[in-house]
Scaffold this motif. Sequence first.
Motif, PDB file in Angstrom:
ATOM      1  N   ALA A 113      -4.736   4.533 -11.285  1.00 58.52           N
ATOM      2  CA  ALA A 113      -4.645   5.604 -10.350  1.00 58.52           C
ATOM      3  C   ALA A 113      -3.842   5.161  -9.095  1.00 58.52           C
ATOM      4  O   ALA A 113      -3.110   5.904  -8.630  1.00 58.52           O
ATOM      5  CB  ALA A 113      -6.197   6.070  -9.779  1.00 58.52           C
ATOM      6  N   ALA A 114      -4.025   3.851  -8.783  1.00 59.89           N
ATOM      7  CA  ALA A 114      -3.374   3.455  -7.768  1.00 59.89           C
ATOM      8  C   ALA A 114      -1.962   3.530  -7.747  1.00 59.89           C
ATOM      9  O   ALA A 114      -1.160   3.596  -6.666  1.00 59.89           O
ATOM     10  CB  ALA A 114      -3.882   2.079  -7.108  1.00 59.89           C
ATOM     11  N   LEU A 115      -1.422   2.984  -8.934  1.00 59.51           N
ATOM     12  CA  LEU A 115       0.183   3.038  -9.231  1.00 59.51           C
ATOM     13  C   LEU A 115       0.738   4.224  -8.618  1.00 59.51           C
ATOM     14  O   LEU A 115       2.012   4.083  -8.316  1.00 59.51           O
ATOM     15  CB  LEU A 115       0.359   2.544 -10.629  1.00 59.51           C
ATOM     16  N   TYR A 116       0.000   5.352  -9.122  1.00 56.36           N
ATOM     17  CA  TYR A 116       0.719   6.623  -8.743  1.00 56.36           C
ATOM     18  C   TYR A 116       0.370   7.348  -7.460  1.00 56.36           C
ATOM     19  O   TYR A 116       0.769   8.322  -6.948  1.00 56.36           O
ATOM     20  CB  TYR A 116       0.751   7.488  -9.743  1.00 56.36           C
ATOM     21  N   THR A 117      -0.527   6.812  -6.794  1.00 56.90           N
ATOM     22  CA  THR A 117      -1.129   7.325  -5.606  1.00 56.90           C
ATOM     23  C   THR A 117      -1.204   6.509  -4.438  1.00 56.90           C
ATOM     24  O   THR A 117      -1.110   7.079  -3.237  1.00 56.90           O
ATOM     25  CB  THR A 117      -2.688   7.878  -5.926  1.00 56.90           C
TER      26      THR A 117
END
Length: 330
Positions: free
Chosen positions: A204-208
Motif C-alpha cells: 500500500a505504501a509504495l503507491y500511496t
Amino acid sequence: MIEVLHAGLLTTVQDRGRDGHAALGIGRAGPMDAIALRLANALVGNAPDAAVLEIGLLGPRLRFTRTVTVALAGAEFDARVASTPLPAWCPVRIEAGTVLDCGRARRGAWACLAVAGGLATPRLLGSAATDVNARLGAPLRAGDVVRVAPAAFMLDDGCAGDGAFRALGRFSLDPRPWFDPEPSRPIRLARARHADALDAASRAALYTQAFRVGVDSNRVGLRLDGPRLALAAPLEPVSEPVAAGTLQLPPGGQPIALMAEHPTTGGYPRIGQVAAIDLARLAQRRPGDHVRFAPIDLDDAQTRYLECESRLARLCADIAARLEPLRIAP
C-alpha cells in the motif's frame, strides 16, 4: 574545439549508449534524459546518436574556438554568454572565441548540449558514452579539450548579428511535453517480479506514500528515502538482469530506482519497473524532490511508449524541415 575552463559538477560525453555487452558485465550508460539528447541533436541537424555534453546540476564553463551551432535541451540551466541568457530548445549560432557559462540548474537536474557535427570523442565498444562507474571515459575536467566533428553542413538564417551568439530560424520548441520535473506528478510504476513479496502495508505504501530523492543518488541509481518497505517473508533471489527504471529493495527497506549507469544484474528483490515514458521525468528529479508512484499495467505502458515515440518522430521530422532552408555549405 571546445576548451573546458571549468568542468561543473558532472559533465560527461554521452550518446545513446552501448548495447550488446551485458554478458561482459558492461551496461548501456548513455544519457539520464534520452529525450533531451534526441531533441538537442535534432535541433542542430545531427543524427540521433551523435555525442553531446550531458550537464548535471552545475554546468561547465566552455570556450568555443570556432563558430558552431549548438542547442541546449533538458533541465532549465542559467546558461549565459557574459550577462546575456542563452536561449534553450532552439538552434543557436555561437561565434568563435565565445565563452559559455552553463550556470546552475533552476529546475530539473540534467541537460544536453549538442553541437552541430557531434563531438569527435573516442568510441569504446561502439559508443562514446561515458560510464563513470565502469571507468569507460571520464567526466570532463578543467583544461580538457573536446573536439567537434566536421559538420556536413552549416546552419545560418542570413540575419545580421553583431553579438557573440544568436538564435537561428526564429523558432524554438515548447519544452512542456518533454520536460516535466514537477514532483507533485506521480511516476508510473509497473509491478515487477517480487511485488507480491512485499507485506500488505508496504504494498500500500509504495503507491500511496511519498519518497524523497536521497542526496547520495547518482547516475547509477536514485536512492529513495521515505516509508520503510518490508517483505512478508525473507527472500534471497538469484542475481538476474536489471534495466534502467528497475526498482530494487535492499535490506534497509529504502528502494533504489536504477538509472543510466545501472549494473547489468542485481540480486535485490525487484518490486517495480518505472514505465519507459517516465524515465526522463524521474531522472530530472533533484536530491530532496518528492517521488510518488502510480500503478500502470504493461499493456498501457507499452501503448503510451509507442505513442510517445511516434510524437517524437514527427517532431524530429518537423525540426528537420525547419532547418532545411538554413543549410549552407561548410
